[in-house]
Design a protein around this motif. Structure first.
Motif, short mmCIF file in Angstrom:
data_model
loop_
_atom_site.label_atom_id
_atom_site.label_comp_id
_atom_site.label_asym_id
_atom_site.label_seq_id
_atom_site.Cartn_x
_atom_site.Cartn_y
_atom_site.Cartn_z
N ARG A 9 0.85 -1.19 0.00
CA ARG A 9 0.00 0.00 0.00
C ARG A 9 0.89 1.24 0.00
NH1 ARG A 9 -5.34 0.72 1.20
NH2 ARG A 9 -5.45 -1.44 1.91
N SER A 10 0.71 2.09 -1.00
CA SER A 10 1.53 3.28 -1.11
C SER A 10 0.93 4.44 -0.32
CB SER A 10 1.75 3.66 -2.57
OG SER A 10 2.84 4.58 -2.69
N TYR A 11 1.57 5.60 -0.41
CA TYR A 11 1.23 6.76 0.42
C TYR A 11 -0.21 7.23 0.26
CZ TYR A 11 1.93 9.33 -3.93
OH TYR A 11 1.84 9.77 -5.23
N ASP A 12 -0.83 6.97 -0.91
CA ASP A 12 -2.19 7.43 -1.16
C ASP A 12 -3.21 6.30 -1.09
OD1 ASP A 12 -1.43 6.05 -3.39
OD2 ASP A 12 -2.14 7.55 -4.83
N VAL A 36 8.49 4.51 -3.86
CA VAL A 36 9.66 3.74 -3.41
C VAL A 36 9.77 3.79 -1.89
CG1 VAL A 36 12.17 3.53 -3.50
CG2 VAL A 36 10.89 4.08 -5.58
N GLU A 37 9.52 4.96 -1.33
CA GLU A 37 9.59 5.09 0.13
C GLU A 37 8.51 4.24 0.80
OE1 GLU A 37 10.39 6.33 4.10
OE2 GLU A 37 11.54 5.87 2.30
N SER A 38 7.33 4.19 0.21
CA SER A 38 6.26 3.34 0.76
C SER A 38 6.64 1.87 0.67
CB SER A 38 4.95 3.60 0.01
OG SER A 38 4.50 4.92 0.21
N LEU A 39 7.29 1.48 -0.42
CA LEU A 39 7.75 0.10 -0.55
C LEU A 39 8.80 -0.22 0.50
CD1 LEU A 39 7.93 -2.62 -2.01
CD2 LEU A 39 9.48 -1.56 -3.66
N ARG A 40 9.73 0.70 0.73
CA ARG A 40 10.75 0.48 1.77
C ARG A 40 10.10 0.23 3.13
NH1 ARG A 40 12.28 2.47 6.13
NH2 ARG A 40 10.81 4.20 5.92
N ALA A 41 9.12 1.07 3.46
CA ALA A 41 8.44 0.92 4.75
C ALA A 41 7.71 -0.41 4.81
CB ALA A 41 7.48 2.08 4.97
N HIS A 42 7.06 -0.78 3.71
CA HIS A 42 6.34 -2.06 3.66
C HIS A 42 7.28 -3.24 3.90
CE1 HIS A 42 3.75 -5.29 2.08
NE2 HIS A 42 4.79 -5.64 1.35
N LEU A 43 8.47 -3.17 3.34
CA LEU A 43 9.44 -4.26 3.48
C LEU A 43 10.14 -4.24 4.84
CD1 LEU A 43 11.08 -4.04 -0.08
CD2 LEU A 43 9.46 -5.78 0.72
N LEU A 96 12.51 -2.16 5.82
CA LEU A 96 13.94 -1.89 5.67
C LEU A 96 14.30 -0.56 6.30
CD1 LEU A 96 14.31 -2.88 1.90
CD2 LEU A 96 14.78 -4.32 3.90
N ASP A 97 15.39 -0.54 7.04
CA ASP A 97 15.92 0.73 7.52
C ASP A 97 16.77 1.36 6.43
OD1 ASP A 97 16.71 2.91 9.04
OD2 ASP A 97 18.35 1.80 9.98
N ARG A 98 17.72 0.57 5.90
CA ARG A 98 18.58 1.04 4.83
C ARG A 98 18.67 -0.05 3.77
NH1 ARG A 98 24.11 2.96 6.71
NH2 ARG A 98 23.88 4.58 5.13
N PHE A 99 18.87 0.36 2.55
CA PHE A 99 18.88 -0.60 1.44
C PHE A 99 19.66 -0.02 0.28
CE2 PHE A 99 15.49 2.27 0.52
CZ PHE A 99 15.41 2.36 -0.85
N ALA A 100 20.00 -0.87 -0.68
CA ALA A 100 20.64 -0.42 -1.92
C ALA A 100 19.56 -0.24 -2.98
CB ALA A 100 21.67 -1.44 -2.39
N LEU A 101 19.73 0.80 -3.79
CA LEU A 101 18.76 1.13 -4.83
C LEU A 101 19.47 1.12 -6.18
CD1 LEU A 101 15.88 2.13 -5.59
CD2 LEU A 101 16.69 4.45 -5.16
N LEU A 102 18.89 0.40 -7.14
CA LEU A 102 19.42 0.35 -8.51
C LEU A 102 18.33 0.84 -9.44
CD1 LEU A 102 21.42 -2.50 -10.23
CD2 LEU A 102 19.33 -1.63 -11.30
N ALA A 127 16.92 9.76 -3.49
CA ALA A 127 18.15 10.05 -2.75
C ALA A 127 18.12 11.46 -2.16
CB ALA A 127 19.36 9.90 -3.67
N ALA A 128 17.53 12.41 -2.89
CA ALA A 128 17.44 13.78 -2.39
C ALA A 128 16.52 13.87 -1.18
CB ALA A 128 16.93 14.70 -3.51
N LEU A 129 15.45 13.08 -1.19
CA LEU A 129 14.47 13.14 -0.10
C LEU A 129 14.83 12.26 1.09
CD1 LEU A 129 11.25 12.95 -2.31
CD2 LEU A 129 11.89 14.89 -0.86
N TYR A 130 15.40 11.08 0.82
CA TYR A 130 15.60 10.07 1.86
C TYR A 130 17.03 9.51 1.83
CZ TYR A 130 10.50 10.26 1.68
OH TYR A 130 9.18 10.68 1.67
N PRO A 131 18.04 10.35 1.86
CA PRO A 131 19.42 9.83 1.75
C PRO A 131 19.79 8.91 2.89
CG PRO A 131 19.41 12.13 2.47
CD PRO A 131 18.00 11.82 2.05
N HIS A 132 19.18 9.09 4.06
CA HIS A 132 19.54 8.29 5.23
C HIS A 132 19.09 6.84 5.11
CE1 HIS A 132 15.61 10.17 5.65
NE2 HIS A 132 15.25 9.22 6.48
N HIS A 133 18.26 6.53 4.13
CA HIS A 133 17.81 5.15 3.95
C HIS A 133 18.66 4.37 2.94
CE1 HIS A 133 14.44 5.35 6.58
NE2 HIS A 133 13.76 6.22 5.87
#
Length: 298
Positions: free
Chosen positions: A9-12, A90-97, A99-105, A118-124
């Motif tokens: 489930r995404s942000y909306d 992508v951020e909603s998917l991270r939260a669903h999974l 994950l605190d931190r992950f690699a993004l391709l 990366a601009a919005l959530y660099p800490h993840h």
């Protein structure tokens, strides 16, 4: 292990699809979070990524279907297809999974989505891999892709692909654009052999006009510059891959993208086009694997 399909489930409130490819080598991915992999196009089904040349041997891959592609429903408003909104998915998917931190391709146009994330959530982010990116976000469109294309004029497919590529801006509708893209397809690969032909043949049914058109819509110059300003504070390592036979985005665009980050490396790949995992999987895969597993994560 077989891939699995699921939804988040995404942000909306939208229920968006993703598939997981577990690492095939027993214990290879133990203790490492999955790599989230974003498809480009824009607006192309993520199926074209396949297993990224066998990258799933040692890494678990999570591959989402962006809105209006694959098994994900269309966005209720075109703004949902713009790359900053896709970054929120992508951020909603991270939260669903969980994950605190992950690699993004990311590949192709999705590199803009990845940069917005990366601009919005660099800490993840632990690592960021940008595969054959364009530099529209950077506000520059280098001409070396055309130079690469023209350097291949002796190849059998070239004349028809040249005519098709230069007719695209005048296409009357998306049906005509699809046909032209089909004819221009060889310019995206380092060679036009059976694997490349098979990969290109899937594009027709994987492109979606509204997500494609709306990807850059509503992102004004101020928003673009804000993303670039925030990228200067991204501390995770960044790998930018370019191909010396990439007549879609060329190589200089990757250099411009890398220059937007404080800790980015450009790695040119040779005898490789816009889809390096198709042209040279045994070159592409080790480079990405080494980057993903190198040293300690900051």
């Amino acid at each position: 292990m077989p891939q699995t399909a699921a939804h988040y489930r995404s942000y909306d409130g939208a229920e968006l699809a993703y598939r997981t490819l577990p690492a095939r080598e027993p214990g290879a991915a133990a203790g490492r979070p999955p790599v989230i992999c974003l498809a480009g196009g824009p607006g192309r089904d993520a199926a074209y990524l396949g297993d990224l040349g066998g990258l799933d041997a040692r890494h678990t891959l999570v591959i989402p279907d962006s809105r209006g592609t694959g098994a994900s429903p269309p966005a209720p408003d075109p703004s949902g297809y713009a790359f900053p909104a896709l970054a929120e998915d992508v951020e909603s998917l991270r939260a669903h999974l969980g994950l605190d931190r992950f690699a993004l391709l990311a590949h192709d146009a999705a590199c803009a989505t990845a940069q917005a994330y990366a601009a919005l959530y660099p800490h993840h982010l632990t690592r960021l891999v940008l595969v054959t990116p364009g530099s529209r976000l950077q506000g520059e469109l280098p001409g070396d892709a055309e130079e690469i294309f023209e350097s291949r004029a002796a190849e059998d497919w070239w004349v028809d692909a040249y005519v098709a590529a230069h007719s695209l801006p005048d296409a009357r509708d998306f049906t005509e654009a699809r046909a032209l893209l089909r004819r221009a397809a060889p310019l995206a690969y380092a060679r036009w052999d059976a694997p490349q032909r098979a990969h290109a043949a899937t594009e027709d049914g994987q492109l979606h006009p509204v997500p494609r058109i709306a990807f850059w819509e509503g992102v004004d110059d101020a928003a673009r510059r804000a993303v670039l300003d925030h990228l200067r504070a991204v501390t995770c390592p960044v790998l930018v891959l370019t191909g010396d036979r990439d007549a879609v985005t060329g190589m200089r665009a990757g250099e411009l993208v890398a220059a937007s980050f404080p800790h980015a490396t450009v790695r040119p790949l040779y005898d490789v086009g816009h889809y390096p995992w198709v042209d040279e999987p045994d070159v592409f895969r080790p480079v990405v694997e080494e980057f993903l597993t190198r040293g300690a994560v900051p």
